[in-house]
Design a protein around this motif. Structure first.
Motif, PDB file in Angstrom:
ATOM      1  N   GLU A  42       0.849  -1.196   0.000  1.00 31.94           N
ATOM      2  CA  GLU A  42       0.000   0.000   0.000  1.00 31.94           C
ATOM      3  C   GLU A  42       0.884   1.246   0.000  1.00 31.94           C
ATOM      4  O   GLU A  42       1.833   1.332   0.780  1.00 31.94           O
ATOM      5  CB  GLU A  42      -0.892   0.022   1.235  1.00 31.94           C
ATOM      6  N   THR A  43       0.548   2.214  -0.852  1.00 31.70           N
ATOM      7  CA  THR A  43       1.248   3.499  -0.874  1.00 31.70           C
ATOM      8  C   THR A  43       0.249   4.595  -1.239  1.00 31.70           C
ATOM      9  O   THR A  43      -0.908   4.315  -1.575  1.00 31.70           O
ATOM     10  CB  THR A  43       2.393   3.521  -1.903  1.00 31.70           C
ATOM     11  N   SER A  44       0.720   5.833  -1.208  1.00 32.86           N
ATOM     12  CA  SER A  44      -0.103   6.971  -1.619  1.00 32.86           C
ATOM     13  C   SER A  44       0.740   7.929  -2.445  1.00 32.86           C
ATOM     14  O   SER A  44       1.876   8.231  -2.095  1.00 32.86           O
ATOM     15  CB  SER A  44      -0.672   7.692  -0.402  1.00 32.86           C
ATOM     16  N   ASP A  45       0.172   8.418  -3.543  1.00 30.00           N
ATOM     17  CA  ASP A  45       0.895   9.335  -4.431  1.00 30.00           C
ATOM     18  C   ASP A  45       1.075  10.723  -3.819  1.00 30.00           C
ATOM     19  O   ASP A  45       2.115  11.343  -3.989  1.00 30.00           O
ATOM     20  CB  ASP A  45       0.130   9.527  -5.742  1.00 30.00           C
ATOM     21  N   TYR A  79       5.505   6.144  -9.745  1.00 31.64           N
ATOM     22  CA  TYR A  79       6.544   5.843  -8.747  1.00 31.64           C
ATOM     23  C   TYR A  79       5.957   5.134  -7.533  1.00 31.64           C
ATOM     24  O   TYR A  79       6.463   4.096  -7.104  1.00 31.64           O
ATOM     25  CB  TYR A  79       7.247   7.136  -8.319  1.00 31.64           C
ATOM     26  N   GLU A  80       4.888   5.684  -6.958  1.00 31.61           N
ATOM     27  CA  GLU A  80       4.322   5.084  -5.754  1.00 31.61           C
ATOM     28  C   GLU A  80       3.578   3.780  -6.072  1.00 31.61           C
ATOM     29  O   GLU A  80       3.521   2.880  -5.235  1.00 31.61           O
ATOM     30  CB  GLU A  80       3.394   6.074  -5.042  1.00 31.61           C
ATOM     31  N   ALA A  81       3.021   3.670  -7.267  1.00 34.76           N
ATOM     32  CA  ALA A  81       2.407   2.402  -7.673  1.00 34.76           C
ATOM     33  C   ALA A  81       3.477   1.313  -7.747  1.00 34.76           C
ATOM     34  O   ALA A  81       3.272   0.182  -7.280  1.00 34.76           O
ATOM     35  CB  ALA A  81       1.699   2.562  -9.014  1.00 34.76           C
ATOM     36  N   SER A  82       4.627   1.656  -8.322  1.00 34.59           N
ATOM     37  CA  SER A  82       5.747   0.707  -8.366  1.00 34.59           C
ATOM     38  C   SER A  82       6.196   0.330  -6.959  1.00 34.59           C
ATOM     39  O   SER A  82       6.491  -0.840  -6.678  1.00 34.59           O
ATOM     40  CB  SER A  82       6.935   1.317  -9.126  1.00 34.59           C
ATOM     41  N   LYS A  83       6.227   1.317  -6.084  1.00 32.71           N
ATOM     42  CA  LYS A  83       6.655   1.062  -4.706  1.00 32.71           C
ATOM     43  C   LYS A  83       5.698   0.094  -4.005  1.00 32.71           C
ATOM     44  O   LYS A  83       6.131  -0.779  -3.246  1.00 32.71           O
ATOM     45  CB  LYS A  83       6.734   2.379  -3.937  1.00 32.71           C
ATOM     46  N   ALA A  84       4.390   0.222  -4.268  1.00 34.64           N
ATOM     47  CA  ALA A  84       3.416  -0.696  -3.678  1.00 34.64           C
ATOM     48  C   ALA A  84       3.684  -2.125  -4.123  1.00 34.64           C
ATOM     49  O   ALA A  84       3.615  -3.072  -3.326  1.00 34.64           O
ATOM     50  CB  ALA A  84       1.996  -0.277  -4.059  1.00 34.64           C
ATOM     51  N   VAL A  85       4.026  -2.296  -5.393  1.00 36.09           N
ATOM     52  CA  VAL A  85       4.360  -3.636  -5.908  1.00 36.09           C
ATOM     53  C   VAL A  85       5.612  -4.171  -5.222  1.00 36.09           C
ATOM     54  O   VAL A  85       5.671  -5.345  -4.819  1.00 36.09           O
ATOM     55  CB  VAL A  85       4.547  -3.601  -7.442  1.00 36.09           C
ATOM     56  N   LYS A  86       6.607  -3.312  -5.065  1.00 40.09           N
ATOM     57  CA  LYS A  86       7.850  -3.747  -4.421  1.00 40.09           C
ATOM     58  C   LYS A  86       7.615  -4.159  -2.973  1.00 40.09           C
ATOM     59  O   LYS A  86       8.216  -5.128  -2.480  1.00 40.09           O
ATOM     60  CB  LYS A  86       8.897  -2.628  -4.505  1.00 40.09           C
ATOM     61  N   ILE A  87       6.738  -3.444  -2.272  1.00 39.04           N
ATOM     62  CA  ILE A  87       6.411  -3.805  -0.889  1.00 39.04           C
ATOM     63  C   ILE A  87       5.754  -5.183  -0.847  1.00 39.04           C
ATOM     64  O   ILE A  87       6.081  -6.021  -0.003  1.00 39.04           O
ATOM     65  CB  ILE A  87       5.497  -2.734  -0.263  1.00 39.04           C
ATOM     66  N   PRO A 141      10.982 -12.585  -6.166  1.00 40.12           N
ATOM     67  CA  PRO A 141      11.524 -11.669  -7.164  1.00 40.12           C
ATOM     68  C   PRO A 141      10.454 -11.380  -8.210  1.00 40.12           C
ATOM     69  O   PRO A 141       9.482 -12.137  -8.348  1.00 40.12           O
ATOM     70  CB  PRO A 141      12.681 -12.467  -7.773  1.00 40.12           C
ATOM     71  N   PRO A 142      10.584 -10.302  -8.989  1.00 39.10           N
ATOM     72  CA  PRO A 142       9.575  -9.986 -10.004  1.00 39.10           C
ATOM     73  C   PRO A 142       9.303 -11.117 -10.986  1.00 39.10           C
ATOM     74  O   PRO A 142       8.153 -11.327 -11.389  1.00 39.10           O
ATOM     75  CB  PRO A 142      10.167  -8.760 -10.711  1.00 39.10           C
ATOM     76  N   ASP A 143      10.350 -11.872 -11.366  1.00 42.19           N
ATOM     77  CA  ASP A 143      10.127 -12.914 -12.370  1.00 42.19           C
ATOM     78  C   ASP A 143       9.402 -14.140 -11.823  1.00 42.19           C
ATOM     79  O   ASP A 143       9.107 -15.078 -12.569  1.00 42.19           O
ATOM     80  CB  ASP A 143      11.438 -13.319 -13.053  1.00 42.19           C
ATOM     81  N   ALA A 144       9.086 -14.141 -10.519  1.00 42.48           N
ATOM     82  CA  ALA A 144       8.280 -15.231  -9.952  1.00 42.48           C
ATOM     83  C   ALA A 144       6.785 -14.988 -10.140  1.00 42.48           C
ATOM     84  O   ALA A 144       5.975 -15.901  -9.903  1.00 42.48           O
ATOM     85  CB  ALA A 144       8.592 -15.412  -8.471  1.00 42.48           C
ATOM     86  N   TYR A 157       6.085  -1.764 -16.283  1.00 44.64           N
ATOM     87  CA  TYR A 157       7.287  -1.968 -17.090  1.00 44.64           C
ATOM     88  C   TYR A 157       8.542  -1.745 -16.263  1.00 44.64           C
ATOM     89  O   TYR A 157       9.547  -2.449 -16.437  1.00 44.64           O
ATOM     90  CB  TYR A 157       7.266  -1.022 -18.294  1.00 44.64           C
ATOM     91  N   ASN A 158       8.494  -0.783 -15.351  1.00 42.50           N
ATOM     92  CA  ASN A 158       9.669  -0.494 -14.514  1.00 42.50           C
ATOM     93  C   ASN A 158      10.090  -1.696 -13.682  1.00 42.50           C
ATOM     94  O   ASN A 158      11.280  -1.857 -13.376  1.00 42.50           O
ATOM     95  CB  ASN A 158       9.365   0.688 -13.581  1.00 42.50           C
ATOM     96  N   ILE A 159       9.149  -2.547 -13.324  1.00 45.89           N
ATOM     97  CA  ILE A 159       9.457  -3.701 -12.482  1.00 45.89           C
ATOM     98  C   ILE A 159       9.535  -4.989 -13.277  1.00 45.89           C
ATOM     99  O   ILE A 159      10.439  -5.812 -13.088  1.00 45.89           O
ATOM    100  CB  ILE A 159       8.406  -3.839 -11.361  1.00 45.89           C
ATOM    101  N   PHE A 160       8.599  -5.183 -14.203  1.00 48.18           N
ATOM    102  CA  PHE A 160       8.462  -6.489 -14.864  1.00 48.18           C
ATOM    103  C   PHE A 160       8.930  -6.503 -16.310  1.00 48.18           C
ATOM    104  O   PHE A 160       9.012  -7.576 -16.922  1.00 48.18           O
ATOM    105  CB  PHE A 160       7.003  -6.947 -14.804  1.00 48.18           C
ATOM    106  N   GLY A 161       9.222  -5.339 -16.876  1.00 49.89           N
ATOM    107  CA  GLY A 161       9.640  -5.310 -18.271  1.00 49.89           C
ATOM    108  C   GLY A 161       8.517  -5.748 -19.193  1.00 49.89           C
ATOM    109  O   GLY A 161       7.338  -5.542 -18.910  1.00 49.89           O
ATOM    110  N   CYS A 162       8.880  -6.385 -20.294  1.00 50.10           N
ATOM    111  CA  CYS A 162       7.897  -6.746 -21.318  1.00 50.10           C
ATOM    112  C   CYS A 162       7.572  -8.232 -21.320  1.00 50.10           C
ATOM    113  O   CYS A 162       6.951  -8.736 -22.263  1.00 50.10           O
ATOM    114  CB  CYS A 162       8.395  -6.323 -22.700  1.00 50.10           C
ATOM    115  N   CYS A 163       7.970  -8.959 -20.284  1.00 56.91           N
ATOM    116  CA  CYS A 163       7.805 -10.417 -20.307  1.00 56.91           C
ATOM    117  C   CYS A 163       6.566 -10.911 -19.568  1.00 56.91           C
ATOM    118  O   CYS A 163       5.831 -11.768 -20.071  1.00 56.91           O
ATOM    119  CB  CYS A 163       9.055 -11.083 -19.725  1.00 56.91           C
TER     120      CYS A 163
END
Length: 374
Positions: A228-231, A243-251, A259-262, A285-291
């Motif tokens: 969970e994050t807030s912009d 940026y904060e959406a990516s951070k929520a995924v990372k959390i 890892p992202p590829d899991a 895309y910043n986290i998972f790329g195009c795969c």
């Protein structure tokens, strides 16, 4: 150390069907649109809506007789055996309720002037009273992220020993107030929503309800991580860089220890608006790329607001159970001004051990959940 938290039962209702089995079968075989054109809500203009077509039970207590609560009662009745077993397993003062909603009974209030109808807490109180529970209860209303934030609260209730089980619900019905609001923002589409297309022009509004039973240390589908994050960026527009959406995924990934590829599949928020799709494509895309394979189910169901993430989490549970990805329905003309994410446009069978579901709402509220096999 946190205990594992499991989804041990669930069901849903939306325009695709009156139960999760029917919903899933129609979602993976999208031979027709299940969205309904309507020119009576906004007079003189035709828009598409995800309308539920089902006879719903009446509620004798007029303070709770709203369409949202009737949708919940339909599912409670459908899941009656599961709730009976739950009440045999745990005392009623150890079963909590967390309900996600944004509309509650605002539509009914305009006709009845009964303030009890528009209370955000109404769905949670209704579930608690209907099942005769005597534990923690609350409604969560954080725009489109509400459904996943309800899971986050439930997880805390279980891991802190406040509850032995939690009923998590999400519900919203069609209501003029939010529909007029989206119309004023010029983001309602007069066609089926077209996420990530260069021709996308807005959203369709839908209605839905979903109910889950959440328990510790047992079950096939486990909640592996929530972020969970807030912009703090803008009241109605997301940060385009995500940026904060990516951070929520990372959390969520960190909590899941993955890892992202899991991640085998991502259920996108995918509203079909210019700004949301830009933000989400950048974040993914910043986290998972195009795969990593991704799709949005909103062209099938419409955007169900406070129930959106609840319904989509139920769909993710079904995808895991059936090892089948629901396809991304759009015109095929990808907007290459966006990063090139991997949209799956046909039902795809593959092992799904870890699935990510996104929810991003007004006010910059971001929430994502990772569920998977135990």
């Amino acid at each position: 150390m946190q205990n594992k938290v499991f989804i041990t039962a669930y069901d849903a209702i939306c325009n695709l069907g009156n139960g999760i089995d029917e919903i899933f079968q129609n979602a993976i075989n999208p031979e027709k649109t299940f969205l309904t054109p309507d020119d009576t809500i906004i007079k003189g203009e035709r828009f598409y809506f995800g309308k539920i077509n089902c006879d719903l039970p009446e509620i004798s207590d007029e303070n709770f007789n709203t369409r949202c609560n009737r949708l919940l009662l339909y599912l409670i009745n459908k899941m009656s055996e599961k709730f009976e077993n739950l009440l045999k397993k745990y005392p009623n003062n150890k079963i909590g309720v967390v309900a996600a909603t944004t509309n509650s009974g605002i539509e009914e209030y305009e006709k009845t002037n009964n303030y009890r109808h528009f209370e955000i807490g109404s769905p949670a109180v209704f579930i608690k009273n209907t099942l005769n529970l005597n534990s923690f209860f609350e409604s969560v209303s954080t725009a489109c992220s509400s459904g996943i934030k309800a899971f986050a609260t439930a997880e805390k209730l279980l891991n802190n020993g406040i509850c032995d089980a939690v009923i998590v619900a999400g519900v919203d019905s069609l209501a003029k107030l939010p529909i007029f609001g989206f119309h004023s923002l010029e983001v309602l589409s007069k066609e089926r929503t077209n996420p990530f297309s260069k021709n996308r022009n807005g959203i369709n509004i839908g209605e839905a309800a979903a109910i889950f039973i959440i328990e510790k240390n047992q079950g096939e589908i486990v909640i592996k991580g929530i972020g969970e994050t807030s912009d703090a960026y803008h009241a109605a527009t997301p940060d385009p860089k995500g940026y904060e959406a990516s951070k929520a995924v990372k959390i969520a990934l960190a909590q899941a220890n993955l890892p992202p590829d899991a991640i085998d599949y991502i259920n996108l928020h995918g509203t079909g608006t210019k700004s949301n799709d830009l933000m989400e494509a950048n974040a993914m895309y910043n986290i998972f790329g195009c795969c990593t394979e991704m799709s949005s189910t909103k062209p099938l169901t419409g955007h169900c607001l406070g129930a959106a993430a609840s319904l989509e989490t139920a769909l993710c549970c079904e995808m895991i159970r059936h090892n089948t990805i629901i396809p991304h329905i759009y015109d095929g003309e990808y907007d290459y001004a966006l990063p090139d994410i991997n949209l799956i446009t046909k039902p795809t069978e593959k092992p799904l051990d870890n699935v990510l579901c996104n929810a991003f709402g007004f006010g910059g509220t971001n929430a994502v959940i990772i569920i998977g096999r135990n």
